[in-house]
Write a protein that holds these residues in place. Structure first.
Motif, PDB file in Angstrom:
ATOM      1  N   THR A   1      56.123  39.747  29.205  1.00  0.00           N
ATOM      2  CA  THR A   1      55.735  41.152  29.963  1.00  0.00           C
ATOM      3  C   THR A   1      54.172  40.774  30.814  1.00  0.00           C
ATOM      4  OG1 THR A   1      56.656  42.216  28.059  1.00  0.00           O
ATOM      5  CG2 THR A   1      54.792  43.344  29.378  1.00  0.00           C
ATOM      6  N   LEU A   2      53.455  39.876  30.072  1.00  0.00           N
ATOM      7  CA  LEU A   2      52.061  39.679  30.912  1.00  0.00           C
ATOM      8  C   LEU A   2      52.502  39.205  32.273  1.00  0.00           C
ATOM      9  CD1 LEU A   2      49.052  39.397  30.642  1.00  0.00           C
ATOM     10  CD2 LEU A   2      49.441  37.125  29.786  1.00  0.00           C
ATOM     11  N   LEU A   3      53.564  38.124  32.151  1.00  0.00           N
ATOM     12  CA  LEU A   3      53.438  37.430  33.437  1.00  0.00           C
ATOM     13  C   LEU A   3      54.313  38.330  34.596  1.00  0.00           C
ATOM     14  CD1 LEU A   3      53.447  34.980  35.272  1.00  0.00           C
ATOM     15  CD2 LEU A   3      55.645  33.909  34.128  1.00  0.00           C
ATOM     16  N   SER A   4      54.985  39.397  33.835  1.00  0.00           N
ATOM     17  CA  SER A   4      55.777  40.233  34.773  1.00  0.00           C
ATOM     18  C   SER A   4      54.966  41.205  35.480  1.00  0.00           C
ATOM     19  CB  SER A   4      56.907  41.208  34.106  1.00  0.00           C
ATOM     20  OG  SER A   4      57.685  40.218  33.468  1.00  0.00           O
ATOM     21  N   GLY A   5      53.999  41.800  34.613  1.00  0.00           N
ATOM     22  CA  GLY A   5      52.891  42.550  35.251  1.00  0.00           C
ATOM     23  C   GLY A   5      52.122  41.846  36.287  1.00  0.00           C
ATOM     24  N   LYS A   6      51.743  40.530  35.995  1.00  0.00           N
ATOM     25  CA  LYS A   6      50.954  39.842  37.023  1.00  0.00           C
ATOM     26  C   LYS A   6      51.810  39.791  38.469  1.00  0.00           C
ATOM     27  CE  LYS A   6      48.462  36.585  35.420  1.00  0.00           C
ATOM     28  NZ  LYS A   6      47.158  37.246  35.527  1.00  0.00           N
ATOM     29  N   ALA A   7      53.037  39.256  38.224  1.00  0.00           N
ATOM     30  CA  ALA A   7      53.903  39.192  39.395  1.00  0.00           C
ATOM     31  C   ALA A   7      53.953  40.426  40.268  1.00  0.00           C
ATOM     32  CB  ALA A   7      55.375  38.585  38.866  1.00  0.00           C
ATOM     33  N   VAL A   8      53.911  41.651  39.474  1.00  0.00           N
ATOM     34  CA  VAL A   8      54.131  42.991  40.087  1.00  0.00           C
ATOM     35  C   VAL A   8      52.888  43.312  40.762  1.00  0.00           C
ATOM     36  CG1 VAL A   8      54.300  45.303  39.806  1.00  0.00           C
ATOM     37  CG2 VAL A   8      55.700  43.815  38.534  1.00  0.00           C
ATOM     38  N   VAL A   9      51.698  42.831  40.325  1.00  0.00           N
ATOM     39  CA  VAL A   9      50.458  43.189  41.231  1.00  0.00           C
ATOM     40  C   VAL A   9      50.345  42.392  42.244  1.00  0.00           C
ATOM     41  CG1 VAL A   9      47.765  43.221  40.910  1.00  0.00           C
ATOM     42  CG2 VAL A   9      49.365  44.450  38.872  1.00  0.00           C
ATOM     43  N   VAL A  10      50.523  40.831  41.896  1.00  0.00           N
ATOM     44  CA  VAL A  10      50.221  39.914  43.038  1.00  0.00           C
ATOM     45  C   VAL A  10      51.303  40.221  44.072  1.00  0.00           C
ATOM     46  CG1 VAL A  10      50.684  37.435  43.507  1.00  0.00           C
ATOM     47  CG2 VAL A  10      49.404  38.161  41.325  1.00  0.00           C
ATOM     48  N   GLY A  11      52.684  40.566  43.785  1.00  0.00           N
ATOM     49  CA  GLY A  11      53.756  40.773  44.767  1.00  0.00           C
ATOM     50  C   GLY A  11      53.188  41.961  45.586  1.00  0.00           C
ATOM     51  N   SER A  12      52.863  42.858  44.903  1.00  0.00           N
ATOM     52  CA  SER A  12      52.743  43.977  45.674  1.00  0.00           C
ATOM     53  C   SER A  12      51.254  43.970  46.677  1.00  0.00           C
ATOM     54  CB  SER A  12      52.345  45.393  44.749  1.00  0.00           C
ATOM     55  OG  SER A  12      53.422  45.647  43.625  1.00  0.00           O
TER      56      SER A  12
ATOM     57  N   PRO B   1      52.012  50.140  32.538  1.00  0.00           N
ATOM     58  CA  PRO B   1      50.806  50.559  33.323  1.00  0.00           C
ATOM     59  C   PRO B   1      49.338  49.875  32.920  1.00  0.00           C
ATOM     60  CG  PRO B   1      52.360  52.449  32.682  1.00  0.00           C
ATOM     61  CD  PRO B   1      52.690  51.166  31.829  1.00  0.00           C
ATOM     62  N   ALA B   2      49.017  50.090  31.824  1.00  0.00           N
ATOM     63  CA  ALA B   2      47.674  49.393  31.443  1.00  0.00           C
ATOM     64  C   ALA B   2      47.796  47.816  31.649  1.00  0.00           C
ATOM     65  CB  ALA B   2      47.548  49.527  29.731  1.00  0.00           C
ATOM     66  N   ILE B   3      48.980  47.236  31.423  1.00  0.00           N
ATOM     67  CA  ILE B   3      48.708  45.672  31.923  1.00  0.00           C
ATOM     68  C   ILE B   3      48.376  45.686  33.448  1.00  0.00           C
ATOM     69  CG2 ILE B   3      50.392  43.699  32.177  1.00  0.00           C
ATOM     70  CD1 ILE B   3      51.674  44.584  29.492  1.00  0.00           C
ATOM     71  N   LEU B   4      49.139  46.538  34.221  1.00  0.00           N
ATOM     72  CA  LEU B   4      49.027  46.378  35.672  1.00  0.00           C
ATOM     73  C   LEU B   4      47.757  46.736  36.105  1.00  0.00           C
ATOM     74  CD1 LEU B   4      52.433  48.368  36.743  1.00  0.00           C
ATOM     75  CD2 LEU B   4      51.938  45.984  36.635  1.00  0.00           C
ATOM     76  N   ARG B   5      46.990  47.691  35.506  1.00  0.00           N
ATOM     77  CA  ARG B   5      45.693  48.124  35.690  1.00  0.00           C
ATOM     78  C   ARG B   5      44.686  46.762  35.338  1.00  0.00           C
ATOM     79  NH1 ARG B   5      47.384  53.123  33.586  1.00  0.00           N
ATOM     80  NH2 ARG B   5      46.211  52.685  31.550  1.00  0.00           N
ATOM     81  N   SER B   6      45.138  46.011  34.334  1.00  0.00           N
ATOM     82  CA  SER B   6      44.323  45.237  34.100  1.00  0.00           C
ATOM     83  C   SER B   6      44.707  43.827  34.716  1.00  0.00           C
ATOM     84  CB  SER B   6      44.665  44.592  32.586  1.00  0.00           C
ATOM     85  OG  SER B   6      44.080  43.267  32.225  1.00  0.00           O
ATOM     86  N   GLU B   7      45.612  43.472  35.169  1.00  0.00           N
ATOM     87  CA  GLU B   7      45.833  42.620  36.242  1.00  0.00           C
ATOM     88  C   GLU B   7      45.138  42.785  37.758  1.00  0.00           C
ATOM     89  OE1 GLU B   7      46.954  39.827  35.499  1.00  0.00           O
ATOM     90  OE2 GLU B   7      47.157  40.131  33.586  1.00  0.00           O
ATOM     91  N   TRP B   8      45.103  44.472  38.122  1.00  0.00           N
ATOM     92  CA  TRP B   8      44.513  44.653  39.375  1.00  0.00           C
ATOM     93  C   TRP B   8      43.089  44.496  39.053  1.00  0.00           C
ATOM     94  CZ3 TRP B   8      43.882  45.384  44.151  1.00  0.00           C
ATOM     95  CH2 TRP B   8      42.682  46.449  44.445  1.00  0.00           C
ATOM     96  N   THR B   9      42.435  44.694  37.975  1.00  0.00           N
ATOM     97  CA  THR B   9      41.063  44.472  37.930  1.00  0.00           C
ATOM     98  C   THR B   9      40.753  42.875  37.845  1.00  0.00           C
ATOM     99  OG1 THR B   9      41.080  46.342  36.534  1.00  0.00           O
ATOM    100  CG2 THR B   9      39.154  44.747  36.330  1.00  0.00           C
ATOM    101  N   LYS B  10      41.397  41.988  37.285  1.00  0.00           N
ATOM    102  CA  LYS B  10      41.314  40.549  37.457  1.00  0.00           C
ATOM    103  C   LYS B  10      41.299  40.044  38.782  1.00  0.00           C
ATOM    104  CE  LYS B  10      43.641  39.806  32.900  1.00  0.00           C
ATOM    105  NZ  LYS B  10      44.811  39.396  32.349  1.00  0.00           N
ATOM    106  N   ILE B  11      42.172  40.473  39.644  1.00  0.00           N
ATOM    107  CA  ILE B  11      42.498  40.086  41.021  1.00  0.00           C
ATOM    108  C   ILE B  11      41.136  40.544  41.827  1.00  0.00           C
ATOM    109  CG2 ILE B  11      43.801  40.248  43.127  1.00  0.00           C
ATOM    110  CD1 ILE B  11      46.172  40.061  41.263  1.00  0.00           C
ATOM    111  N   ARG B  12      40.804  41.594  41.703  1.00  0.00           N
ATOM    112  CA  ARG B  12      39.718  42.412  42.669  1.00  0.00           C
ATOM    113  C   ARG B  12      38.497  41.939  42.246  1.00  0.00           C
ATOM    114  NH1 ARG B  12      37.508  47.105  41.131  1.00  0.00           N
ATOM    115  NH2 ARG B  12      38.170  48.277  39.252  1.00  0.00           N
ATOM    116  N   SER B  13      38.286  41.531  41.123  1.00  0.00           N
ATOM    117  CA  SER B  13      36.994  41.016  40.631  1.00  0.00           C
ATOM    118  C   SER B  13      36.578  39.642  40.953  1.00  0.00           C
ATOM    119  CB  SER B  13      36.688  41.156  39.082  1.00  0.00           C
ATOM    120  OG  SER B  13      37.852  40.343  38.492  1.00  0.00           O
TER     121      SER B  13
END
Length: 255
Positions: A104-115, A5-17
């Motif tokens: 795991t890092l790429l999986s988190g990014k794929a989940v956020v990007v795909g969502s 979940p922390a990885i997902l939050r981090s990836e979300w922050t990266k994308i929206r910034s």
């Protein structure tokens, strides 16, 4: 390593910034809906001329999605930027230091990007459909007609899969400029050219764009090599292969 979940939050922050990622998602919506509405209105006003020499029954659902080919460009760019920005900025080093488990890092990014891609794609597909049908007037169809809801959802899935495919290719190439230099000609030059050459067009039938567009149609053209189920499987296979390739490169090469 942080929790998933922390990885997902981090990836979300990266994308929206990054403003460009937000802009590309907005463009996906505007271009797909806007062009689809324009084509639907033109079709209504010139219905007899447009269908006089057509050997295929009219598909009002596909008409609503006439703008999806341009929407694809924006969604592909979003997938490229979502991954490529980390490489161009050098942030990938900090990301890997925080999350050494690269898969795991790429999986988190794929989940956020795909969502995000799925959310925008669903909104885009339904708005494009309802607006297009309203503009088609007497030639419209309804969401409850056979195959229509499936086609609308298929449009959303198609755009999402293309986005993840672009993300996977970018992870493999590790450069957003190079990724765009490969993806844009592939989808908008190579695929259309091969589709028009009789001796090799069968090859283009198994490209992700041709396969994915089978999901958008309710009334398929005659002599299509396969239906929407096979199209979904082929398009998803390309996406999974790209993401697997991106994971392999990420694990085997230094940042």
């Amino acid at each position: 390593m942080g929790s998933f979940p922390a990885i997902l939050r981090s990836e979300w922050t990266k994308i929206r910034s990054v403003r460009s990622t937000v802009v590309t998602l907005l463009l996906t919506f505007v271009v797909t809906v806007g062009l689809g509405a324009l084509i639907s209105l033109l079709t209504k006003n010139n219905f007899t001329d447009f269908n006089r020499n057509s050997g295929t029954p009219f598909d009002p659902t596909a008409t609503s999605f006439a703008g999806i080919m341009l929407g694809e460009i924006a969604m592909i760019v979003f997938g490229v930027l979502a991954v490529g920005n980390e490489y161009s900025s050098g942030m990938i080093r900090a990301s890997l230091a925080a999350v050494p488990q690269r898969g795991t890092l790429l999986s988190g990014k794929a989940v956020v990007v795909g969502s995000l891609a799925l959310l925008v794609s669903v909104l885009t597909a339904f708005v494009a459909f309802f607006l297009g049908q309203a503009l088609l007037g007497d030639h419209h169809t309804t969401l409850g007609s056979p195959g229509v809801l499936r086609a609308v959802l298929g449009a959303a899935v198609y755009l999402t899969l293309l986005c993840l495919f672009a993300a996977g290719v970018t992870a493999m190439l590790r450069n957003q400029t190079l990724a765009l230099g490969v993806l844009v000609p592939f989808f908008f030059l190579l695929s259309p050219i091969l589709s028009a050459v009789p001796k090799v067009k069968a090859v283009a039938h198994y490209f992700p764009d041709f396969a994915g567009r089978q999901m958008l149609t309710v009334v398929p053209p005659p002599n299509e090599p396969y239906g929407w189920v096979a199209g979904l499987v082929i398009c998803a296979a390309w996406t999974l292969a790209a993401l697997a390739g991106g994971a392999a490169v990420l694990k085997s090469r230094d940042a």
